[in-house]
Design an enzyme around this catalytic site. Structure first.
Site, mmCIF file in Angstrom:
data_model
loop_
_atom_site.group_PDB
_atom_site.id
_atom_site.type_symbol
_atom_site.label_atom_id
_atom_site.label_comp_id
_atom_site.label_asym_id
_atom_site.label_seq_id
_atom_site.Cartn_x
_atom_site.Cartn_y
_atom_site.Cartn_z
ATOM 1 N N ASP A 29 0.849 -1.195 0.000
ATOM 2 C CA ASP A 29 0.000 0.000 0.000
ATOM 3 C C ASP A 29 0.881 1.240 0.000
ATOM 4 O O ASP A 29 1.996 1.215 0.534
ATOM 5 C CB ASP A 29 -0.921 0.018 1.245
HETATM 6 N N1 LIG Z 1 2.609 3.978 -12.613
HETATM 7 C C1 LIG Z 1 2.721 4.621 -11.436
HETATM 8 N N2 LIG Z 1 1.897 4.293 -10.418
HETATM 9 C C2 LIG Z 1 2.071 4.976 -9.250
HETATM 10 C C3 LIG Z 1 3.018 5.982 -9.067
HETATM 11 N N3 LIG Z 1 2.920 6.428 -7.781
HETATM 12 C C4 LIG Z 1 1.929 5.745 -7.192
HETATM 13 N N4 LIG Z 1 1.435 4.849 -8.073
HETATM 14 C C5 LIG Z 1 0.352 3.887 -7.857
HETATM 15 C C6 LIG Z 1 0.831 2.579 -7.267
HETATM 16 C C7 LIG Z 1 -0.440 2.027 -6.700
HETATM 17 O O1 LIG Z 1 -1.129 1.278 -7.692
HETATM 18 C C8 LIG Z 1 -1.228 3.276 -6.329
HETATM 19 C C9 LIG Z 1 -1.277 3.466 -4.828
HETATM 20 O O2 LIG Z 1 -2.561 3.111 -4.392
HETATM 21 P P1 LIG Z 1 -2.829 1.827 -3.455
HETATM 22 O O3 LIG Z 1 -1.650 1.564 -2.589
HETATM 23 O O4 LIG Z 1 -4.163 2.021 -2.828
HETATM 24 O O5 LIG Z 1 -2.865 0.580 -4.464
HETATM 25 P P2 LIG Z 1 -3.958 0.217 -5.548
HETATM 26 O O6 LIG Z 1 -5.327 0.489 -5.043
HETATM 27 O O7 LIG Z 1 -3.556 0.846 -6.845
HETATM 28 O O8 LIG Z 1 -3.734 -1.349 -5.753
HETATM 29 P P3 LIG Z 1 -3.851 -2.493 -4.618
HETATM 30 O O9 LIG Z 1 -4.464 -1.858 -3.394
HETATM 31 O O10 LIG Z 1 -2.443 -2.973 -4.388
HETATM 32 O O11 LIG Z 1 -4.735 -3.539 -5.257
HETATM 33 O O12 LIG Z 1 -0.552 4.399 -6.886
HETATM 34 C C10 LIG Z 1 3.864 6.315 -10.182
HETATM 35 O O13 LIG Z 1 4.723 7.203 -10.124
HETATM 36 N N5 LIG Z 1 3.683 5.605 -11.329
#
Ligand SMILES: Nc1nc2c(ncn2[C@H]2C[C@H](O)[C@@H](COP(=O)(O)OP(=O)(O)OP(=O)(O)O)O2)c(=O)[nH]1
Length: 193
Positions: A70
């Site tokens: 996260d």
């Molecule tokens: N491509 C890219 N993604 C980024 C960057 N900085 C942050 N992120 C993305 C990575 C994660 O997918 C998201 C952070 O949000 P979360 O930790 O809530 O994860 P998310 O909901 O996307 O997926 P998950 O909870 O692991 O199923 O932001 C960046 O510089 N480039």
């Protein structure tokens, strides 16, 4: 045994794939906002860690290691999650402008239904002072792609234009303390030493 990545994050999957780690991605069904609300005023790194652990434990897997992760952003005393709309993304950017973004990324590995490893990491991103014209022009190209990104940026894309300086490793910025995750996988015999 093939690692299970408890995530829908394209960025986290891309990091593991680029590192040559075999894995199977299975999204974790966790109500992140509800868990964050329960954690209240806990320190941000502990909130990110609790969410990472919840994700790792949410994917039922009797034997294989399950990796949850996260990321969250803190500016001043305010915590930011992913923007839910273009207007909210613009509001986040106005709040970031000229400030230091503390980006906390956490990871946890569960095995047999228990967390066996956990780690947090911090990157500090120094943002420029943005004009309103920059914010709107930036979102014209980056919305809705950045709706999936905490901090409203893709550092590997135009998001790099937001910053004057970045302290911390690139993987923490991209969403996971990858170097520590790889060390844990080696210690578990999941990767060659
Ligand atoms: N491509 C890219 N993604 C980024 C960057 N900085 C942050 N992120 C993305 C990575 C994660 O997918 C998201 C952070 O949000 P979360 O930790 O809530 O994860 P998310 O909901 O996307 O997926 P998950 O909870 O692991 O199923 O932001 C960046 O510089 N480039």
């Amino acid at each position: 045994m093939t690692l299970v990545l408890a995530s829908k994050s394209a960025s986290r999957a891309a990091m593991l794939a680029a590192a040559g780690v075999a894995f199977e991605a299975r999204p974790a069904r966790v109500d992140e906002r509800a868990l964050e609300a329960q954690l209240g005023a806990a320190p941000p790194d502990q909130v990110a860690l609790a969410l990472a652990e919840a994700k790792a434990l949410a994917v039922a897997e009797p034997e294989r290691p399950v990796l949850g992760s996260d990321s969250l952003v803190v500016v001043g005393d305010r915590r930011f999650d992913k923007p839910a709309s273009r207007e909210e993304a613009a509001e986040h950017l106005r709040a970031f402008s000229g400030r230091v973004m503390h980006l906390h990324s956490a990871a946890a590995i569960a095995r047999g239904g228990s967390v066996v490893w956990r780690e947090t990491s911090l990157a500090m991103l120094h943002t420029r002072k943005f004009t309103e014209d920059f914010i709107q022009t930036y979102l014209n190209t980056e919305w809705p792609a950045v709706s999936h990104c905490v901090g409203v940026f893709r550092i590997e894309g135009p998001g790099v234009q937001l910053f004057d300086r970045i302290e911390g490793d690139q993987f923490t910025v991209l969403g996971m303390p990858l170097l520590a995750v790889l060390g844990a996988l080696r210690d578990m015999g999941e990767l060659p030493r």
